[in-house]
Design a protein around this motif. Structure first.
Motif, PDB file in Angstrom:
ATOM      1  N   PHE A 120       7.609  -4.604  -8.340  1.00 63.32           N
ATOM      2  CA  PHE A 120       8.544  -3.594  -7.848  1.00 63.32           C
ATOM      3  C   PHE A 120       8.928  -3.856  -6.394  1.00 63.32           C
ATOM      4  CE2 PHE A 120       7.494  -1.223 -11.639  1.00 63.32           C
ATOM      5  CZ  PHE A 120       8.657  -0.514 -11.902  1.00 63.32           C
ATOM      6  N   ARG A 121       7.978  -4.325  -5.579  1.00 59.75           N
ATOM      7  CA  ARG A 121       8.304  -4.612  -4.175  1.00 59.75           C
ATOM      8  C   ARG A 121       9.267  -5.792  -4.080  1.00 59.75           C
ATOM      9  NH1 ARG A 121      10.456  -4.511  -0.256  1.00 59.75           N
ATOM     10  NH2 ARG A 121       9.703  -4.762   1.875  1.00 59.75           N
ATOM     11  N   SER A 122       9.039  -6.802  -4.901  1.00 61.54           N
ATOM     12  CA  SER A 122       9.946  -7.949  -4.903  1.00 61.54           C
ATOM     13  C   SER A 122      11.341  -7.538  -5.361  1.00 61.54           C
ATOM     14  CB  SER A 122       9.388  -9.056  -5.810  1.00 61.54           C
ATOM     15  OG  SER A 122      10.194 -10.205  -5.751  1.00 61.54           O
ATOM     16  N   PHE A 123      11.402  -6.696  -6.388  1.00 63.10           N
ATOM     17  CA  PHE A 123      12.693  -6.211  -6.877  1.00 63.10           C
ATOM     18  C   PHE A 123      13.391  -5.405  -5.788  1.00 63.10           C
ATOM     19  CE2 PHE A 123      15.696  -3.711  -9.268  1.00 63.10           C
ATOM     20  CZ  PHE A 123      16.097  -4.556 -10.295  1.00 63.10           C
ATOM     21  N   ALA A 138      -1.819  -4.007  -8.959  1.00 67.64           N
ATOM     22  CA  ALA A 138      -1.404  -4.874  -7.855  1.00 67.64           C
ATOM     23  C   ALA A 138      -0.249  -5.767  -8.272  1.00 67.64           C
ATOM     24  CB  ALA A 138      -2.587  -5.721  -7.376  1.00 67.64           C
ATOM     25  N   LEU A 139      -0.341  -6.325  -9.480  1.00 66.06           N
ATOM     26  CA  LEU A 139       0.731  -7.192  -9.964  1.00 66.06           C
ATOM     27  C   LEU A 139       2.009  -6.403 -10.186  1.00 66.06           C
ATOM     28  CD1 LEU A 139       1.710  -9.933 -10.975  1.00 66.06           C
ATOM     29  CD2 LEU A 139       0.813  -9.341 -13.228  1.00 66.06           C
ATOM     30  N   LEU A 140       1.888  -5.218 -10.744  1.00 71.85           N
ATOM     31  CA  LEU A 140       3.061  -4.395 -11.008  1.00 71.85           C
ATOM     32  C   LEU A 140       3.710  -3.936  -9.699  1.00 71.85           C
ATOM     33  CD1 LEU A 140       4.633  -3.420 -13.401  1.00 71.85           C
ATOM     34  CD2 LEU A 140       3.188  -1.396 -13.508  1.00 71.85           C
ATOM     35  N   LEU A 141       2.886  -3.548  -8.739  1.00 68.53           N
ATOM     36  CA  LEU A 141       3.419  -3.152  -7.430  1.00 68.53           C
ATOM     37  C   LEU A 141       4.160  -4.315  -6.777  1.00 68.53           C
ATOM     38  CD1 LEU A 141       0.446  -1.082  -5.946  1.00 68.53           C
ATOM     39  CD2 LEU A 141       2.624  -0.201  -6.796  1.00 68.53           C
ATOM     40  N   ALA A 197       0.834  -1.209   0.000  1.00 67.32           N
ATOM     41  CA  ALA A 197       0.000   0.000   0.000  1.00 67.32           C
ATOM     42  C   ALA A 197       0.864   1.254   0.000  1.00 67.32           C
ATOM     43  CB  ALA A 197      -0.933  -0.015   1.207  1.00 67.32           C
ATOM     44  N   GLN A 198       1.918   1.256   0.797  1.00 67.05           N
ATOM     45  CA  GLN A 198       2.818   2.408   0.840  1.00 67.05           C
ATOM     46  C   GLN A 198       3.504   2.605  -0.509  1.00 67.05           C
ATOM     47  OE1 GLN A 198       3.168   4.582   3.264  1.00 67.05           O
ATOM     48  NE2 GLN A 198       4.721   5.778   2.181  1.00 67.05           N
ATOM     49  N   LEU A 199       3.873   1.510  -1.138  1.00 65.75           N
ATOM     50  CA  LEU A 199       4.488   1.607  -2.462  1.00 65.75           C
ATOM     51  C   LEU A 199       3.525   2.260  -3.449  1.00 65.75           C
ATOM     52  CD1 LEU A 199       7.239   0.664  -3.677  1.00 65.75           C
ATOM     53  CD2 LEU A 199       6.020  -1.316  -4.570  1.00 65.75           C
ATOM     54  N   GLY A 200       2.248   1.891  -3.352  1.00 64.03           N
ATOM     55  CA  GLY A 200       1.243   2.512  -4.213  1.00 64.03           C
ATOM     56  C   GLY A 200       1.128   4.006  -3.968  1.00 64.03           C
ATOM     57  N   LEU A 201       1.195   4.410  -2.701  1.00 57.26           N
ATOM     58  CA  LEU A 201       1.131   5.842  -2.376  1.00 57.26           C
ATOM     59  C   LEU A 201       2.341   6.589  -2.937  1.00 57.26           C
ATOM     60  CD1 LEU A 201      -0.096   5.668   1.336  1.00 57.26           C
ATOM     61  CD2 LEU A 201      -1.427   6.323  -0.686  1.00 57.26           C
ATOM     62  N   ILE A 202       3.504   5.958  -2.854  1.00 60.99           N
ATOM     63  CA  ILE A 202       4.714   6.582  -3.381  1.00 60.99           C
ATOM     64  C   ILE A 202       4.591   6.797  -4.884  1.00 60.99           C
ATOM     65  CG2 ILE A 202       7.144   6.101  -3.911  1.00 60.99           C
ATOM     66  CD1 ILE A 202       7.355   4.874  -1.099  1.00 60.99           C
ATOM     67  N   ILE A 203       4.082   5.800  -5.572  1.00 57.64           N
ATOM     68  CA  ILE A 203       3.943   5.909  -7.029  1.00 57.64           C
ATOM     69  C   ILE A 203       2.901   6.961  -7.391  1.00 57.64           C
ATOM     70  CG2 ILE A 203       3.143   4.663  -9.081  1.00 57.64           C
ATOM     71  CD1 ILE A 203       4.540   2.173  -7.786  1.00 57.64           C
ATOM     72  N   ASP A 204       1.813   7.000  -6.641  1.00 56.47           N
ATOM     73  CA  ASP A 204       0.803   8.040  -6.894  1.00 56.47           C
ATOM     74  C   ASP A 204       1.387   9.433  -6.699  1.00 56.47           C
ATOM     75  OD1 ASP A 204      -1.091   6.140  -7.480  1.00 56.47           O
ATOM     76  OD2 ASP A 204      -2.014   6.161  -5.483  1.00 56.47           O
TER      77      ASP A 204
END
Length: 926
Positions: free
Chosen positions: A511-514, A505-508, A323-330
């Motif tokens: 990126f999180r796994s990377f 969700a899949l793309l996030l 969720a935080q990763l999504g906020l960062i991208i937004d």
């Protein structure tokens, strides 16, 4: 040579006259060479002299002799005298060397005797006080032995007679010395194991609910510095870990407060802690002091001890911080125009533009399918077409040129792209570098096309493959189009032909796994760029370069958020802890470090474990099963386990191959299946569990809507058998049924089974979440092909290879291991549920290779001959002018055929045993 009492050599009077040799005399006595020239004598010991050369003439010879640091040339010696001196000098030198060797041997023999005595005493003392002779012990004594320098003397041919004449005490030393120290240690360890097995029999029989097996006892007694136990599913790895800790306490090898058990999640750590206290406490052992922690919690403690300030874990890391990763991208999309443009294009186009594990892309037999729906001839043209589509630019692919160009040498010209809004053409040249093309005659054709445009005054935009994969072509194209009046209107949600943008969700998750792998492996942006240069070329390089540009911005914001919140994330926690240990900021008090589920170790976890046992006298005991490594997306790196010795040095690798969970038939099928991947560590799983025939079966439903009712029907039959007492081994208790799905949404298939609860305990779990669970019966749903089938065709993004030490080359390797996990949750039997004409390739493989029988919902056997050519569909009856035959159901995509009558290549598909109306009607075909 003169007739003096001492052997001397000198020139005769005639020689002095005729050779002008001068007056010199040469003497050899008591290992001393004396040369007297002109009355001046020079002496040197034989070891400091060398006969450099003997030059023989017709009457006289010349000796070239090095005496000390001087080189002397002595002329005028007779040929016979020269030969006499040469022989005497050689004999004297050899005699001296032999005496020196004998003296060296005497000294070395004394040192060897001392080593043998010390080694024997140390070995006895270690066995008495510490037990197992470790690799560390062996290395220390091997190094001491090598420093003595006795072995080369034993092999010297000049000493063999002297050695043969040695007295008994020296001969005994030689015999003991000649034994390989490591072989001696191995022999003594085997004796120790046998003795401990008997002396601690009561402990081994009572430390767990069932007596430990021979395999488990060996793993417990062996106390080498580095141990990896490769444990089959259901082989009692937790029992072995608990027993290992208990044995250390029972034999006073290690104090309880110096033992730590590390697990990968809080549930596993809690189970280890509870199990240790439950099993060791009643035996009077100090189990309360044994620590079981998660890696992350332990890492926090290390950082706190090393710095005096225990850090806080970021509160937004729930659900791994997605969720935080999504906020960062937004936030980046809202504040950074360049990032927004690249992110949207990546999500809409590039994120789907890579092959799955079977190498499937949007390439067709005719070319490459674009977002707009046409087929183009190259991946570069497809990239440009998709970019144009994404930006809302109207184009026509290969529209005929507006002027006639056909002549005797050329056909009608069709430029790659035409832009009707600005009446301009666009050619994408296949140039690997300026002026370089891989195709013969290409440059001539290119020049002709450019001339056509100049002659007719038509507008031509140009890009090259070299520029495209280098990253500049699309930027330049956008500038040229804008200058000519086209307004770019990027839209990530513009629907491509037959496709949608990759789900956020899949793309996030990618990126999180990377991020997890990059931070775990301590890879900087610069190091990732180097890896990109080394590993990626062509279209993949363009795509991966775009990913890395996005990732760099995302990681910068991620780390900035951590700093702003004065927190750390999971990867930082492990890396910082390892760094403090490596730097000596905190010295670990733990002597025995035990790691559970080692197949899920990341680079950072392995580094932390290695740092914990870096000091001498420490023990690492890692237990895992590489066949059950299913958490790559969360940072797990299987190479840590398969490359254990490269990480931790010389190691003792053992196996727990006896399973107590499932019968031999399930062991055979699941093992053969997972070992199709040659990278998995081989082991032979042997079962101690009773067979409840049948064990593995396949049921084919007519449609997806029939799955829930079909499962309920099968479970009701099972429930009736339990109620009637027909099913053996289950008197007076419920049977457990675990329904496993590849995805959470598949829980819907068990929603109608509530009324079976009087006899059956039915519950659903995803396969990932079922790790460590077991049940009497397992139902695996969703055994179909397709994106949300099993194996999943949602591919792992290959860009992950840039952040990991090594990518797996075997297709769908982790999906294969995931299926193994699902199969091995069952204590009695497994039912695989599929849908007609949509069978999973894993299921087809089991039918083809293992003879698993397929039935319909009511238990009728279905003909199941797998196509020998593609292996992805069943053969069906067909006819031709030559008569009936079996053809692949995927025809015309697959043209596999089999003869119907008299062909040995057509396998017989027969059930083993009588059909049953119960849970799984057939066991595997033997």
């Amino acid at each position: 040579m003169t007739g003096h009492a001492l052997p001397t050599w000198q020139p005769s009077a005639w020689a002095k006259t005729l050779t002008h040799s001068g007056d010199w005399r040469l003497a050899l006595h008591d290992d001393v060479v004396t040369v007297t020239v002109g009355g001046v004598a020079t002496e040197a010991g034989l070891e400091a002299c060398a006969l450099v050369d003997v030059a023989r003439g017709l009457f006289w010879s010349q000796l070239t002799l090095q005496v000390g640091e001087q080189v002397m040339r002595l002329r005028g010696i007779g040929r016979a005298d020269a030969a006499s001196f040469e022989s005497a000098f050689t004999v004297a030198r050899e005699s001296l060397q032999l005496r020196q060797l004998i003296a060296e041997f005497a000294v070395a023999a004394g040192q060897a005797t001392l080593w043998v005595q010390s080694f024997t005493a140390a070995l006895t003392r270690h066995l008495r006080t510490r037990g197992w002779l470790t690799t560390e012990f062996g290395a220390e004594w091997a190094a001491r032995k090598a420093a003595v320098g006795f072995s080369h003397l034993l092999d010297d041919p000049n000493l063999q007679a002297h050695i043969a004449a040695q007295p008994l005490d020296v001969a005994g030393t030689i015999a003991l010395w000649s034994e390989d120290a490591l072989a001696t240690i191995a022999r003594e360890n085997q004796r120790h194991l046998e003795a401990e097995t008997e002396q601690c029999r009561e402990f081994f029989d009572t430390v767990e609910r069932s007596p430990l097996t021979t395999e488990q006892i060996r793993a417990v007694v062996c106390f080498d510095n580095r141990m990896l136990v490769v444990a089959a599913a259901g082989s009692g790895k937790t029992s072995t870990m608990v027993a290992k800790a208990g044995y250390a306490l029972h034999r006073n090898l290690i104090a309880a407060d110096k033992i730590v058990m590390l697990a990968f999640n809080s549930a596993a750590a809690k189970e280890l802690q509870q199990r240790t206290r439950e099993r060791l406490g009643p035996l009077g052992l100090d189990a309360e002091q044994v620590v079981a922690r998660t890696f992350h919690a332990f890492g926090l403690d290390i950082i706190g001890q090393a710095t005096g300030k225990k850090p806080s874990l970021a509160p937004w890391l729930e659900n791994d911080g997605i969720a935080q990763l999504g906020l960062i991208i937004d936030r980046l999309r809202a504040t950074d125009v360049v990032f927004r443009s690249e992110w949207d294009f990546f999500r809409a186009v590039l994120a789907r533009d890579y092959p799955d594990d079977d190498g499937v892309t949007s390439e067709t037999s005719e070319g490459f399918r674009t977002s707009q729906g046409e087929t183009v001839k190259s991946p570069g043209e497809r990239m440009i077409a998709d970019w144009l589509f994404f930006n809302g630019v109207e184009y026509v692919y290969e529209k005929a040129y507006e002027f006639e160009t056909a002549d005797a040498e050329h056909g009608q010209y069709h430029p790659d792209f035409y832009y009707p809004a600005i009446n301009a053409y666009h050619e994408h040249w296949a140039l690997d570098a300026p002026g370089e093309s891989p195709f013969d005659g290409y440059l001539d054709g290119m020049a002709w096309k450019q001339k056509v445009h100049r002659t007719n005054g038509t507008s031509l935009l140009e890009t090259t493959k070299f520029e495209l994969w280098g990253g500049s072509a699309l930027t330049n194209l956008g500038r040229q189009l804008t200058e000519r009046g086209i307004r770019l209107q990027p839209d990530a949600d513009r629907l491509a032909a037959g496709q949608t943008p990759v789900e956020n969700a899949l793309l996030l998750k990618t990126f999180r796994s990377f991020l997890a792998h990059a931070k775990s492996n301590c890879l900087s942006d610069e190091q990732l760029s180097v890896r990109l240069t080394e590993q990626a070329q062509g279209p993949v390089r363009y795509r991966d370069a775009s990913f890395l540009r996005l990732f760099t911005a995302i990681r910068r914001e991620w780390d900035a958020q951590l700093a702003a919140d004065d927190c750390i994330d999971f990867e930082d926690m492990l890396t910082l802890a390892a760094e403090h240990l490596e730097a000596g900021d905190w010295v670990s008090p733990y002597e025995l470090v035990m790691v559970d589920e080692f197949q899920d170790a990341s680079f950072a976890r392995a580094r932390l474990a290695r740092a914990l046992v870096a000091q001498p006298g420490r023990y690492l005991f890692a237990v895992g099963d590489d066949w059950q490594s299913i958490n790559r997306f969360a940072g797990a790196d299987l190479s840590v386990m398969t490359g254990f010795q490269s990480w931790f040095g010389p190691s003792d690798v053992m196996r727990l191959e006896r399973t107590f969970r499932f019968p031999q038939s399930i062991a055979d099928v699941s093992s053969a299946f997972v070992l199709q991947n040659p990278s998995q560590i081989a082991k032979t799983v042997v079962s101690s569990t009773r067979e409840f025939v049948p064990t593995i079966g396949i049921v084919t439903m007519d449609s997806e809507t029939a799955v829930a009712a079909g499962i309920r029907h099968r479970l009701k039959l099972l429930r009736d058998q339990v109620a009637s007492g027909e099913l053996p081994g289950a008197p007076g208790r419920k049977l457990s049924v675990l329904v496993l799905g590849r995805y959470q949404f598949q829980h819907k298939y068990v929603s109608g089974c509530g009324d079976l609860a009087d006899r059956l305990d039915v519950r659903f779990s995803t396969i990932h979440a079922s790790k460590g669970a077991e049940a009497d019966y397992v139902v695996i749903v969703g055994m179909v092909n397709g994106k949300y089938g099993f194996p999943s065709t949602i591919p792992n993004d290959p860009v992950l290879r840039l952040a990991m030490p090594a990518a797996e080359v075997f297709p769908r390797a982790e999906e294969r291991r995931l299926f193994y996990v699902a199969l091995t949750r069952a204590r009695r039997g497994v039912l695989l549920v599929t849908i007609d004409k949509h069978e999973s390739r894993f299921l087809m493989e089991l039918i083809r290779d293992q003879g698993i029988v397929r039935t319909n919902t009511i238990g009728e056997v279905l003909e199941s001959v797998v196509c020998p050519k593609c292996g992805r569909a069943f053969m069906v009856p067909r006819s031709s002018k030559r008569g009936p035959f079996l053809g692949c159901r995927r025809y015309p995509r697959c043209k596999g055929t089999l003869a119907i009558d008299g062909s040995p290549s057509v396998p017989a598909v027969k059930p083993v045993g009588e059909p049953r109306k119960a849970f799984t009607p057939y066991r595997r075909h033997r």
